[in-house]
Design a protein around this motif. Structure first.
Motif, PDB file in Angstrom:
ATOM      1  N   ALA A 143       0.829  -1.209   0.000  1.00 56.32           N
ATOM      2  CA  ALA A 143       0.000   0.000   0.000  1.00 56.32           C
ATOM      3  C   ALA A 143       0.863   1.258   0.000  1.00 56.32           C
ATOM      4  CB  ALA A 143      -0.896   0.000   1.231  1.00 56.32           C
ATOM      5  N   THR A 144       0.254   2.384  -0.419  1.00 59.73           N
ATOM      6  CA  THR A 144       0.944   3.677  -0.353  1.00 59.73           C
ATOM      7  C   THR A 144       0.349   4.517   0.771  1.00 59.73           C
ATOM      8  OG1 THR A 144      -0.631   4.697  -1.868  1.00 59.73           O
ATOM      9  CG2 THR A 144       1.386   3.784  -2.835  1.00 59.73           C
ATOM     10  N   HIS A 145       1.119   5.509   1.185  1.00 66.23           N
ATOM     11  CA  HIS A 145       0.576   6.542   2.072  1.00 66.23           C
ATOM     12  C   HIS A 145      -0.015   7.623   1.179  1.00 66.23           C
ATOM     13  CE1 HIS A 145       0.335   9.689   5.111  1.00 66.23           C
ATOM     14  NE2 HIS A 145       0.327   8.704   5.972  1.00 66.23           N
ATOM     15  N   PRO A 146      -1.270   8.022   1.417  1.00 64.00           N
ATOM     16  CA  PRO A 146      -1.942   8.881   0.443  1.00 64.00           C
ATOM     17  C   PRO A 146      -1.750  10.387   0.637  1.00 64.00           C
ATOM     18  CG  PRO A 146      -3.515   8.112   2.081  1.00 64.00           C
ATOM     19  CD  PRO A 146      -2.185   7.519   2.454  1.00 64.00           C
ATOM     20  N   SER A 147      -1.085  10.806   1.706  1.00 63.12           N
ATOM     21  CA  SER A 147      -1.088  12.242   2.020  1.00 63.12           C
ATOM     22  C   SER A 147      -0.192  13.067   1.103  1.00 63.12           C
ATOM     23  CB  SER A 147      -0.629  12.443   3.463  1.00 63.12           C
ATOM     24  OG  SER A 147      -0.331  13.800   3.701  1.00 63.12           O
ATOM     25  N   ASP A 148      -0.709  14.197   0.661  1.00 60.43           N
ATOM     26  CA  ASP A 148       0.110  15.192  -0.042  1.00 60.43           C
ATOM     27  C   ASP A 148       0.936  15.989   0.963  1.00 60.43           C
ATOM     28  OD1 ASP A 148      -0.738  15.022  -2.903  1.00 60.43           O
ATOM     29  OD2 ASP A 148      -2.709  15.362  -2.003  1.00 60.43           O
ATOM     30  N   MET A 149       0.280  16.412   2.048  1.00 57.23           N
ATOM     31  CA  MET A 149       0.954  17.241   3.045  1.00 57.23           C
ATOM     32  C   MET A 149       2.210  16.566   3.583  1.00 57.23           C
ATOM     33  SD  MET A 149      -0.407  18.439   6.788  1.00 57.23           S
ATOM     34  CE  MET A 149       0.277  16.963   7.547  1.00 57.23           C
TER      35      MET A 149
END
Ligand code: FAD
Ligand code: SF4
Ligand code: FES
Ligand code: FES
Lengths: 163, 316
Positions: free
Chosen positions: B159-165
């Motif tokens: 899985a990926t981490h989805p955050s832009d921040m």
């Protein structure tokens, strides 16, 4: 599960009710308070049909527990205009064909209302960016953007005339 | 949704203590991630501790000349803050590239860092998922993996981490400040905050039971051109396939983190040293250990091209 005592101001009127902590604000508005303007499109925070104004900010009322809204000041589409006295945004949506089935419209207009408070003279790009949390399955957005820009122009003209 | 009890915490210490004493309790901040996970019964807390009243919602300067961002600062307010826009433009741009106005109005600094993956199998409770249910298997491996990670993966989770921040925070060397249940404080550099999946993909950060994030600090401004470029399937309101957050100095050196390709924002010191030599050698070093699937192999090219576009923009 025991219910909580919740106080809200909705469209200027104080209301009190009992709700379980897990009840979503959108359900309390629609089912307990018969405020059925905000719609449920997805219930997963995506579509924006349930958009309301809470303490001066646009939010999605399917992503707030009623318990969290205790003490909040809420405005829904019902608080913006009436059938006899439409809000400028409502008039412009009508004139510019900013709606077809109308399902997304209460959320669209409530969001657009706050957008124009925050940015009274937006560019087309700013309108598109500001409205990007509201999905419409019918219009293709073009006329929604037109209606909001027309409402901004009208509100600004009224403001200038008053000065 | 399962029933739960609800309390509004009155202090950070009280919140930490309450959470540590009940393994079924969760903090709720903006709620924009937790609520949706509770609706689907992916998260089933029996008790919610509302931390919105803790007062950790200010943005202020630090003694070192950096900035301290309270854990409860809303994404909208952070993106619009004068200091952030002037000195940490990358952070402001990354925030505005994510979600929508309504969501950013509620989403908080800590909640954004702690948001969970958007892997579709994680969301589908009919499918095995090691992150959702430890040891049940990973449906993504051998499944539909277009969005998934290409580096730092394991045989248990891709899985990926989805955050832009978080990508901007990583490039800007943020430090996460916390208070533990025993009242002690610690500061965790963001590179150590998120974990790779390994064989425990259900454990995503180094936070201990009850530990509350109170703030995120940034070091003094580093200047340079600060660019966030997010590539996604549509122009707004979608998670990144690949994103690049970069600070590029006039001599071509800089700091760069990549989103959408790993379980955490991806930043590699040896790759950064290649920045003056251009996008290709930097991307090659960033992705040296990549293990893409047939379906997400395109991300390798996409990282190189996105980085190329960022470096061109920085020179322009
Ligand atoms: C339709 C949609 C589109 C989106 N698009 C994007 C996007 O493009 N880019 C992007 O980056 N994000 C996107 N998001 C995700 C959004 O940014 C996150 O949901 C949000 O940042 C989470 O913050 P929150 O405060 O609401 O967290 P919450 O939901 O309140 O909390 C998330 C988790 O963090 C924990 N937590 C919160 N605060 C603390 C604290 N102080 N200490 C310890 N634990 C804490 C909670 O217990 C919970 O487990 C999207 C979300 C939706 C619904
Ligand atoms: S990639 Fe991770 S989150 Fe997705 S199904 Fe596999 S274990 Fe679950
Ligand atoms: S019903 Fe709330 S966002 Fe769709
Ligand atoms: S008018 Fe039908 S969804 Fe917008």
């Amino acid at each position: 599960m025991s219910k909580m005592h919740i106080k809200l101001t909705v469209n200027g009127k104080p209301v009190e009710l009992l709700a379980e902590p897990r009840e979503l604000l959108i359900h309390v508005l629609r089912e307990e308070l018969s405020i059925t303007g905000p719609h449920i499109g997805c219930e997963t925070t995506h579509c924006g049909a349930c958009t309301i104004d809470m303490d001066g900010r646009s939010i999605k009322s399917c992503t707030v527990f009623a318990a969290q809204a205790n003490g909040a000041n809420v405005t829904t589409i019902e608080g913006l205009g009436t059938p006899d006295g439409l809000h400028v945004l409502q008039t412009m949506f009508k004139e510019h064909h900013g709606l077809q089935c109308g399902f997304c419209t209460p959320g669209m207009i409530t969001r657009a209302y706050r957008l124009l408070q925050e940015n009274p003279d937006p560019t087309e790009e700013e309108v598109r960016f500001g409205m990007s949390g509201n999905l419409c399955r019918c219009t293709g957005y073009q006329n929604i953007v037109k209606a909001i820009l027309a409402a901004a122009a009208e509100l600004n003209a009224v403001k200038e005339a008053a000065q | 949704m399962r029933a739960f009890t609800y309390e509004r915490a009155s202090s950070v210490e009280a919140a930490a203590k309450a959470a540590a004493s009940n393994s079924q309790a969760r903090f709720i901040a903006g709620g924009t991630n937790l609520l949706d996970l509770m609706k689907l019964e992916i998260e089933t807390p029996t008790h919610l501790i509302d931390i919105n009243g803790l007062g950790v919602d200010k943005i202020e300067g630090t003694q070192e000349g950096g900035v301290r961002i309270g854990a409860l600062v809303r994404n909208t307010d952070l993106a619009a803050h004068e200091t952030i826009r002037r000195d940490y433009g990358l952070l402001s741009r990354a925030l505005l590239a994510g979600a929508s106005g309504q969501l950013r109005n509620k989403a908080t600094t800590a909640g954004n860092l702690l948001q969970r993956t958007r892997c579709p199998y994680f969301y589908d409770t009919n499918q095995p998922c090691n992150k959702r249910q430890q040891g049940s298997g990973c449906s993504a491996i051998g499944g539909f993996t277009r969005q998934h990670a290409v580096v730092g993966t394991s045989d248990a989770c891709i899985a990926t981490h989805p955050s832009d921040m978080a990508v901007a925070m990583r490039a800007l060397d943020a430090v996460v400040e916390t208070v533990k249940a025993d009242g002690s404080r610690r500061s965790v550099p963001i590179e150590d905050f998120h974990r790779l999946p390994g064989d425990t993909p259900h454990i995503e950060t180094v936070l201990e039971a009850g530990e509350v994030v109170t703030a995120v600090t940034l070091p003094p401004p580093v200047g340079g051109k600060q660019i966030y470029r997010k590539v996604r399937d549509r122009a707004s309101y979608a998670f990144a396939l690949v994103s690049v957050g970069a600070v590029i100095q006039s001599d071509g050196t800089g700091q760069v983190a990549v989103g959408g390709i790993a379980h955490k924002p991806w930043r590699i010191a040896t790759a950064e040293a290649e920045l003056p030599r251009g996008a290709k050698s930097t991307a090659d070093a960033l992705l040296a250990d990549a293990r893409p699937t047939e379906q997400n192999r395109f991300k390798i090219d996409l990282v190189r091209r996105t980085l190329g576009a960022v470096l061109t923009e920085a020179r322009g």
